[in-house]
Design an enzyme around this catalytic site. Structure first.
Site, PDB file in Angstrom:
ATOM      1  N   ASP A 123      47.794  29.498  10.643  1.00 52.13           N
ATOM      2  CA  ASP A 123      46.430  30.013  10.746  1.00 52.13           C
ATOM      3  C   ASP A 123      45.978  29.960  12.217  1.00 52.13           C
ATOM      4  OD1 ASP A 123      43.900  30.942  10.133  1.00 52.13           O
ATOM      5  OD2 ASP A 123      43.150  29.009   9.423  1.00 52.13           O
ATOM      6  N   ASP A 266      35.816  22.328  14.029  1.00 55.05           N
ATOM      7  CA  ASP A 266      36.104  23.536  13.259  1.00 55.05           C
ATOM      8  C   ASP A 266      35.626  23.424  11.802  1.00 55.05           C
ATOM      9  OD1 ASP A 266      37.766  26.090  13.034  1.00 55.05           O
ATOM     10  OD2 ASP A 266      38.701  24.864  11.474  1.00 55.05           O
ATOM     11  N   GLU A 308      31.293  24.499  14.668  1.00 54.66           N
ATOM     12  CA  GLU A 308      31.594  25.849  14.223  1.00 54.66           C
ATOM     13  C   GLU A 308      31.163  26.016  12.773  1.00 54.66           C
ATOM     14  OE1 GLU A 308      34.497  29.141  12.691  1.00 54.66           O
ATOM     15  OE2 GLU A 308      34.634  27.051  12.159  1.00 54.66           O
ATOM     16  N   ARG A 503      42.979  39.754  11.628  1.00 55.46           N
ATOM     17  CA  ARG A 503      42.358  39.152  12.819  1.00 55.46           C
ATOM     18  C   ARG A 503      43.283  39.208  14.033  1.00 55.46           C
ATOM     19  NH1 ARG A 503      40.565  33.367  10.727  1.00 55.46           N
ATOM     20  NH2 ARG A 503      42.672  33.514   9.876  1.00 55.46           N
TER      21      ARG A 503
HETATM   22  C1  GLC Z   1      37.622  28.395  11.612  1.00 60.75           C
HETATM   23  C2  GLC Z   1      38.490  29.167  12.586  1.00 60.75           C
HETATM   24  C3  GLC Z   1      39.330  30.145  11.831  1.00 60.75           C
HETATM   25  C4  GLC Z   1      40.170  29.392  10.822  1.00 60.75           C
HETATM   26  C5  GLC Z   1      39.326  28.483   9.931  1.00 60.75           C
HETATM   27  C6  GLC Z   1      40.154  27.502   9.158  1.00 60.75           C
HETATM   28  O1  GLC Z   1      36.717  29.205  10.962  1.00 60.75           O
HETATM   29  O2  GLC Z   1      37.696  29.801  13.559  1.00 60.75           O
HETATM   30  O3  GLC Z   1      40.129  30.902  12.699  1.00 60.75           O
HETATM   31  O4  GLC Z   1      40.858  30.304  10.014  1.00 60.75           O
HETATM   32  O5  GLC Z   1      38.422  27.703  10.691  1.00 60.75           O
HETATM   33  O6  GLC Z   1      40.649  26.476   9.985  1.00 60.75           O
END
Ligand code: GLC
Length: 627
Positions: A123, A266, A308, A503
């Site tokens: 990911d 995150d 985030e 993405r």
């Molecule tokens: C956050 C990241 C994304 C990722 C997700 C899971 O949203 O920006 O890219 O897929 O976390 O870790």
């Protein structure tokens, strides 16, 4: 003369200062447990040991930032976000690119995930198997420490990702859990049968409905159902276990002591689960985040947290701390609404919804915090426009969101955009969008059709967006390649680990030839974008009044084509105006004077502006910062 306090006394003072943000929070989360007192003792010991181990230059930085707590809100802050391999190959390679960044006006670099990921699909690095090692393809922890020191010497800050919600299933804790060790099973959310997963599942929202439907994975080999919000290989941590808190604090402070300035936490919204809810943004998430911030404040006070949470306007502010947590939670959070509204207004040529949303949901100023403002990032765009906000403007939220998806995947007949769909949720009708800034803004279509005027409009859309995030209030984040108009890159389709995730269309390798050409010739499209972006960022740095702490007042320009906001600094206001259409627009001199303008100087071009018949004229996608 009194002797200066012993080092341990300084730690004790820091601990006492942040105690109200720490112990009462932990008491709420874990106070009922038999091992609570022991956990608190271990945590205090961890904080003390980390502080003791903190290098002398970082302790100095702690003090410097204690004296300048607004360091991250200043106009000099300009961020740049990149994948290490795609930008510079590896960590040592980044050193060679620092002059490029300095020249662009950048003072903050965000390295996309750099900790040791699981092998294969990770990911994009958000599936971490070892938080104490750097991805060996990028270098070593010593390389990261060196880069941090080098950046510090240049007056630049370093941001790295820290994934708190889940680890890779290859992480040592996960392996031991899978092997049956109860202590490690308790660090994740594991169930013996499907009853509870099913009950939780009733109200959960799929994050990747196409590629990873559902939020639980069954592992017959060890007979458990494991909570996997994102992908099967990402196992959600059990934050109701204080051991998880303790281990993550150790990891955070280890990175802090390597010289990291900003920890990007995150997917924080998902950290606490409650049956009958979406398990996003639960009150405990904020209690946890406040306690985590207290820990860094005690043991590494120079370090701040970027949270985030890509959520709708109403929830977003909670990540700065609301009510009792006000000013005590995230120092930075992404202004997702500003980003969504930029794209919305660009497609509709109408800024009324943007004005409404930004004015209704966001206060003019934040406490001890500022936004991360951005137009594009490594993720997709989700149309976080609520039905209520749409209704206030007299239209349907669902129809508006559907229009935006069609517009930005390029299927809408008059669209200038070239994008790709990501994940279709048939229940909500939501379709998310991937694509690079330049391709979504019309540069790809303009260049393909060989229409210089269309390409020119796209360039101005990009520069208008950069001027918006540079002045709105917060740290503007430039996503790698957007300063030279990198287009969509389809090559991800050839990579089996990436093909299902659009993405990757906007995660290309940096095109250094294009960057060189752009630098050499400011008349090419990429040259115009580079020169324009650089000029915007340097002007921002020169205008102290753009400090993130000064209120941002959203104004009604009286012309739906023009978005207007005022930055209210004690030394005077700046009226920022943005024309979201491809036609010339006007705004009257009396409107400008009414909103506080005494002089007609545009701080963006640093020139006086002449009014015509007492009208200020804005060209297509024009932008001014009037003082
Ligand atoms: C956050 C990241 C994304 C990722 C997700 C899971 O949203 O920006 O890219 O897929 O976390 O870790």
């Amino acid at each position: 003369m009194r002797p200066s306090p012993a080092p341990s006394a300084i730690f004790d003072m820091r601990l006492a200062r942040s105690a109200p943000d720490l112990w009462p929070m932990l008491q709420r989360l874990y106070g009922e447990r038999a091992d609570y007192a022991e956990f608190c003792a271990q945590l205090e010991q961890t904080l003390r040991a980390s502080w003791k181990a903190r290098p002398a230059d970082l302790k100095r930085l702690d003090l410097a930032r204690d004296l300048e707590p607004d360091w991250f809100q200043r106009a000099g802050m300009v961020g740049y976000v990149f994948y290490i391999d795609r930008f510079a190959g590896d960590l040592p390679g980044v050193h060679e690119r620092l002059d490029y960044l300095t020249d662009l006006g950048v003072s903050y670099v965000h390295l996309m995930p750099c900790l040791m990921p699981r092998p294969g699909d990770s990911d994009g690095g958000y599936s971490v198997m070892d938080y104490r090692r750097i991805n060996p393809e990028y270098g070593s922890m010593a390389d990261l420490t060196r880069l941090a020191g080098n950046l510090r010497a240049r007056g630049m800050s370093l941001c790295v990702d820290l994934v708190l919600n889940h680890t890779a299933r290859e992480h040592d804790w996960a392996r031991r859990a899978a092997a049956g060790e109860a202590e490690f099973q308790d660090m994740y959310l594991m169930f013996d049968d499907e009853t509870r997963p099913r009950a939780y599942g009733q109200t959960l929202v799929d994050i990747f409905p196409d590629t990873a439907p559902g939020s639980f994975t069954h592992y017959p080999e060890f007979g458990k159902w494991v909570w996997t919000t994102f992908n099967e290989h990402q196992w959600d941590l059990n934050w109701s276990n204080p051991r998880v808190f303790l281990e993550i604090v150790r990891i955070m402070l280890n990175l802090a002591n390597k010289g990291v300035d900003v920890l990007r936490l995150d997917a924080v919204a998902f950290m606490w689960k409650r049956i009958g809810t979406t398990c996003q943004g639960q009150p405990e998430v904020h209690v946890l985040l406040r306690a985590l911030r207290a820990c860094t404040r005690i043991a590494a006070s120079a370090v701040i947290h970027l949270e985030e949470a890509i959520v709708g306007p109403a929830e977003m502010l909670t990540y700065f701390g609301r009510g009792e947590h006000d000013g005590r939670e995230g120092n930075l959070a992404y202004h997702n609404s500003l980003m969504v509204q930029y794209w919305g207004a660009l497609a509709t040529r109408d800024t009324r919804l943007m004005t409404h949303v930004l004015r209704t949901h966001f206060p003019p100023a934040l406490t001890n915090a500022t936004y991360a403002t951005y137009i594009r990032c490594h993720d997709d765009i989700g149309w976080a426009v609520t039905d209520e906000d749409a209704r206030d403007l007299g239209f349907s939220g669902r129809a508006h969101r559907a229009f935006l998806s069609d517009f930005y995947d390029g299927s809408y007949p008059t669209s200038f955009a070239r994008g790709a769909l990501l994940q279709f949720n048939p229940e909500t009708g939501d379709k998310r969008i991937s694509g690079s800034f330049a391709s979504l803004a019309g540069l790809e279509a303009g260049l393909q059709s060989g229409d210089p005027q269309a390409a020119g409009l796209a360039i101005d859309r990009i520069l208008m967006g950069h001027a918006l995030i540079a002045s709105f209030g917060g740290i503007p984040l430039i996503y790698m390649g957007d300063e030279i108009g990198l287009l969509n890159d389809d090559s991800y389709l050839d990579d089996p680990h990436h093909a299902a995730d659009s993405r990757w269309i906007h995660r290309p390798a940096m095109d250094w030839d294009r960057a060189a050409r752009a630098g050499a010739d400011p008349t090419t499209p990429e040259g115009r974008i580079l020169a324009g972006t650089r000029a915007i960022l340097h002007r921002r740095r020169a205008v102290d009044r753009l400090h993130g702490g000064h209120p941002t007042e959203i104004l009604d320009s009286g012309n739906a084509a023009i978005f207007a906001c005022a930055r209210r600094a004690p030394s005077g206001s700046i009226l920022c105006l943005f024309n979201f259409t491809e036609s010339w627009q006007q705004i009257s001199g009396s409107w400008l004077r009414y909103h506080g303008l005494t002089e007609m100087r545009d701080l963006l071009s640093d020139m006086m502006v002449a009014l015509h018949d007492d009208m200020l004229l804005l060209p297509p996608y024009g932008r001014v910062w009037m003082s």
